[in-house]
Design a protein around this motif. Structure first.
Motif, PDB file in Angstrom:
ATOM      1  N   SER A   1      64.495 117.255  -5.551  1.00 50.66           N
ATOM      2  CA  SER A   1      63.391 118.032  -4.997  1.00 50.66           C
ATOM      3  C   SER A   1      63.149 119.290  -5.834  1.00 50.66           C
ATOM      4  N   ASN A   2      61.950 119.832  -5.767  1.00 46.56           N
ATOM      5  CA  ASN A   2      61.579 121.022  -6.530  1.00 46.56           C
ATOM      6  C   ASN A   2      60.892 122.029  -5.609  1.00 46.56           C
ATOM      7  N   PRO A   3      61.540 123.162  -5.305  1.00 39.76           N
ATOM      8  CA  PRO A   3      62.888 123.576  -5.735  1.00 39.76           C
ATOM      9  C   PRO A   3      63.976 122.738  -5.071  1.00 39.76           C
ATOM     10  N   SER A   4      65.184 122.877  -5.573  1.00 37.65           N
ATOM     11  CA  SER A   4      66.296 122.067  -5.092  1.00 37.65           C
ATOM     12  C   SER A   4      66.704 122.440  -3.670  1.00 37.65           C
ATOM     13  N   ILE A   5      67.104 121.423  -2.909  1.00 31.99           N
ATOM     14  CA  ILE A   5      67.751 121.676  -1.627  1.00 31.99           C
ATOM     15  C   ILE A   5      69.101 122.340  -1.918  1.00 31.99           C
ATOM     16  N   PRO A   6      69.514 123.355  -1.166  1.00 31.14           N
ATOM     17  CA  PRO A   6      70.800 124.016  -1.441  1.00 31.14           C
ATOM     18  C   PRO A   6      71.946 123.018  -1.548  1.00 31.14           C
ATOM     19  N   ALA A   7      72.718 123.125  -2.614  1.00 33.98           N
ATOM     20  CA  ALA A   7      73.792 122.162  -2.886  1.00 33.98           C
ATOM     21  C   ALA A   7      74.849 122.167  -1.789  1.00 33.98           C
ATOM     22  N   ASP A   8      75.167 123.348  -1.228  1.00 29.08           N
ATOM     23  CA  ASP A   8      76.185 123.393  -0.186  1.00 29.08           C
ATOM     24  C   ASP A   8      75.715 122.678   1.078  1.00 29.08           C
ATOM     25  N   LEU A   9      74.400 122.736   1.318  1.00 24.45           N
ATOM     26  CA  LEU A   9      73.837 122.012   2.468  1.00 24.45           C
ATOM     27  C   LEU A   9      73.985 120.509   2.273  1.00 24.45           C
ATOM     28  N   LEU A  10      73.651 120.026   1.063  1.00 26.30           N
ATOM     29  CA  LEU A  10      73.760 118.596   0.789  1.00 26.30           C
ATOM     30  C   LEU A  10      75.215 118.146   0.808  1.00 26.30           C
ATOM     31  N   ALA A  11      76.118 118.996   0.302  1.00 22.13           N
ATOM     32  CA  ALA A  11      77.536 118.647   0.317  1.00 22.13           C
ATOM     33  C   ALA A  11      78.019 118.447   1.746  1.00 22.13           C
ATOM     34  N   LYS A  12      77.571 119.307   2.642  1.00 21.81           N
ATOM     35  CA  LYS A  12      77.963 119.168   4.047  1.00 21.81           C
ATOM     36  C   LYS A  12      77.291 117.963   4.690  1.00 21.81           C
ATOM     37  N   ALA A  13      76.020 117.745   4.368  1.00 17.22           N
ATOM     38  CA  ALA A  13      75.275 116.630   4.950  1.00 17.22           C
ATOM     39  C   ALA A  13      75.862 115.289   4.552  1.00 17.22           C
ATOM     40  N   PHE A  14      76.273 115.165   3.282  1.00 17.00           N
ATOM     41  CA  PHE A  14      76.799 113.899   2.778  1.00 17.00           C
ATOM     42  C   PHE A  14      78.325 113.836   2.806  1.00 17.00           C
ATOM     43  N   GLN A  15      78.953 114.957   3.235  1.00 18.75           N
ATOM     44  CA  GLN A  15      80.415 115.012   3.315  1.00 18.75           C
ATOM     45  C   GLN A  15      81.067 114.680   1.981  1.00 18.75           C
ATOM     46  N   VAL A  16      80.564 115.341   0.919  1.00 19.65           N
ATOM     47  CA  VAL A  16      81.111 115.157  -0.423  1.00 19.65           C
ATOM     48  C   VAL A  16      81.349 116.528  -1.043  1.00 19.65           C
ATOM     49  N   ASP A  17      82.038 116.534  -2.177  1.00 22.80           N
ATOM     50  CA  ASP A  17      82.319 117.771  -2.882  1.00 22.80           C
ATOM     51  C   ASP A  17      81.033 118.336  -3.491  1.00 22.80           C
ATOM     52  N   LYS A  18      80.897 119.651  -3.473  1.00 26.88           N
ATOM     53  CA  LYS A  18      79.693 120.293  -4.007  1.00 26.88           C
ATOM     54  C   LYS A  18      79.499 119.980  -5.486  1.00 26.88           C
ATOM     55  N   ASN A  19      80.585 119.795  -6.242  1.00 27.77           N
ATOM     56  CA  ASN A  19      80.457 119.473  -7.665  1.00 27.77           C
ATOM     57  C   ASN A  19      79.712 118.158  -7.874  1.00 27.77           C
ATOM     58  N   LEU A  20      79.943 117.203  -6.968  1.00 27.85           N
ATOM     59  CA  LEU A  20      79.219 115.927  -7.053  1.00 27.85           C
ATOM     60  C   LEU A  20      77.739 116.146  -6.801  1.00 27.85           C
ATOM     61  N   VAL A  21      77.415 116.998  -5.839  1.00 35.47           N
ATOM     62  CA  VAL A  21      76.007 117.306  -5.561  1.00 35.47           C
ATOM     63  C   VAL A  21      75.371 117.979  -6.764  1.00 35.47           C
ATOM     64  N   ASP A  22      76.085 118.923  -7.386  1.00 40.28           N
ATOM     65  CA  ASP A  22      75.560 119.592  -8.581  1.00 40.28           C
ATOM     66  C   ASP A  22      75.243 118.572  -9.672  1.00 40.28           C
ATOM     67  N   TYR A  23      76.144 117.603  -9.847  1.00 47.89           N
ATOM     68  CA  TYR A  23      75.936 116.560 -10.862  1.00 47.89           C
ATOM     69  C   TYR A  23      74.715 115.716 -10.540  1.00 47.89           C
ATOM     70  N   LEU A  24      74.568 115.332  -9.275  1.00 49.69           N
ATOM     71  CA  LEU A  24      73.435 114.490  -8.885  1.00 49.69           C
ATOM     72  C   LEU A  24      72.120 115.250  -9.006  1.00 49.69           C
ATOM     73  N   GLN A  25      72.120 116.536  -8.712  1.00 51.88           N
ATOM     74  CA  GLN A  25      70.891 117.299  -8.819  1.00 51.88           C
ATOM     75  C   GLN A  25      70.458 117.441 -10.275  1.00 51.88           C
ATOM     76  N   VAL A  26      71.396 117.507 -11.180  1.00 56.04           N
ATOM     77  CA  VAL A  26      71.044 117.539 -12.612  1.00 56.04           C
ATOM     78  C   VAL A  26      70.521 116.175 -13.044  1.00 56.04           C
ATOM     79  N   THR A  27      71.147 115.105 -12.516  1.00 57.12           N
ATOM     80  CA  THR A  27      70.757 113.741 -12.894  1.00 57.12           C
ATOM     81  C   THR A  27      69.351 113.405 -12.451  1.00 57.12           C
ATOM     82  N   PHE A  28      68.974 113.829 -11.245  1.00 58.40           N
ATOM     83  CA  PHE A  28      67.652 113.477 -10.711  1.00 58.40           C
ATOM     84  C   PHE A  28      66.635 114.601 -10.912  1.00 58.40           C
TER      85      PHE A  28
END
Length: 223
Positions: A196-223
Motif C-alpha cells: 500500500s502507498n503509504p505503507s500500513i505500519p509494519a508493527d500493526l501488520l506484524a501483530k495482525a499476522f502474528q509474525v516478526d516485524k522483520n518479515l513484514v519489513d521484507y515483504l513491504q520492500v518486496t511488494f
C-alpha cells in the motif's frame, strides 16, 4: 374477523419485506442501461458512477469491437501468468452493460495469486491445460473451496471473495473469464496489504499476522 385482519396484515408485511429485499439486492449491482447504447467517452471530465456517454451520432462499429484475444501472451514473469482484460477501458461499448471478460495465460506452475473482484462475480472456462482453482468464504468459517479443472471445465468465483488460480500441468494453460461488471476491479491481497502507498505500519501488520516485524519489513520492500 379480527384473526382474518391480522392474517392479512401479516401477509402484507411479508410481501413488503420481500419486495424491499428484492429491491436492495437489485440495487447492489450495476443498473440496467436507460438507452440502447452508451459508449464510454474517454475525453469527458464528467464525474459519474461509470463512464460518461459519447454522442450516439459519433458511435462507430469499432467502439464495440476488440481484437487479438487469441494471441498467446508472454508469461515470463515472477508469477508465471498474464491477465489480458477486456473491460470498458479496452472496449468502450461495454459502458453500462455490466459485463467484461479476460484471457489468462499461465506458464507451467504459474499462478494468479489470491485476489478479489469487489464488483463482480467471475465465471472461468479452461481453454487449454489444467488448473487448480479455489476461493475462501467469509469470516468466521473461512472455508477453502477448491477444484482441479481440465480443458472445457467451468468454475465460478462468487463476488467479493478471495480466490486464486494455478496451472498444475507441465505445459502452458489458458483460461477465459467472464465477469458481471464493465469494471470489476482487482485487489491482489499481498499487494494491497504489503504494497500500500503509504505503507500500513509494519508493527500493526506484524501483530495482525502474528509474525516478526522483520518479515513484514521484507515483504513491504518486496511488494
Amino acid at each position: 374477523h379480527k384473526l382474518q385482519g391480522e392474517h392479512k396484515m401479516a401477509n402484507n408485511f411479508l410481501f413488503l419485506s420481500l419486495l424491499a429485499l428484492s429491491c436492495s439486492l437489485a440495487m447492489a449491482y450495476e443498473p440496467s442501461p436507460l438507452q440502447d447504447i452508451c459508449v464510454a467517452d474517454p475525453t469527458s471530465s464528467a464525474l459519474v458512477n461509470g463512464r460518461a456517454c459519447m454522442d450516439s451520432k459519433l458511435v462507430q462499429a469499432d467502439h464495440f469491437f476488440f481484437s487479438g484475444l487469441h494471441v498467446p501472451r508472454n508469461t515470463s514473469n515472477k508469477l508465471g501468468s498474464v491477465v489480458s482484460p477486456v473491460t470498458v477501458a479496452q472496449l468502450p461499448g461495454l459502458n453500462t452493460l455490466g459485463i467484461s471478460l479476460a484471457r489468462i495465460d499461465y506458464a507451467p506452475w504459474g499462478v494468479v495469486p489470491p485476489h478479489v473482484h469487489p464488483r463482480a462475480t467471475e465465471i472461468l472456462t479452461v481453454l487449454q491445460g489444467a488448473l487448480e482453482v479455489g476461493f475462501v468464504t467469509s469470516n468466521p468459517e473461512n472455508r477453502l473451496i477448491t477444484k482441479f479443472l481440465q480443458m472445457g471445465d467451468v468454475f465460478v468465483f462468487p463476488v467479493g471473495l478471495v480466490h486464486y488460480q494455478r496451472n498444475f500441468g507441465h505445459g502452458n494453460a489458458v483460461s477465459l473469464s467472464t465477469l458481471s461488471s464493465q469494471n470489476p476491479g482487482v485487489i491482489t491481497v499481498a499487494n494491497a496489504v504489503f504494497g500500500s502507498n503509504p505503507s500500513i505500519p509494519a508493527d500493526l501488520l506484524a501483530k495482525a499476522f502474528q509474525v516478526d516485524k522483520n518479515l513484514v519489513d521484507y515483504l513491504q520492500v518486496t511488494f
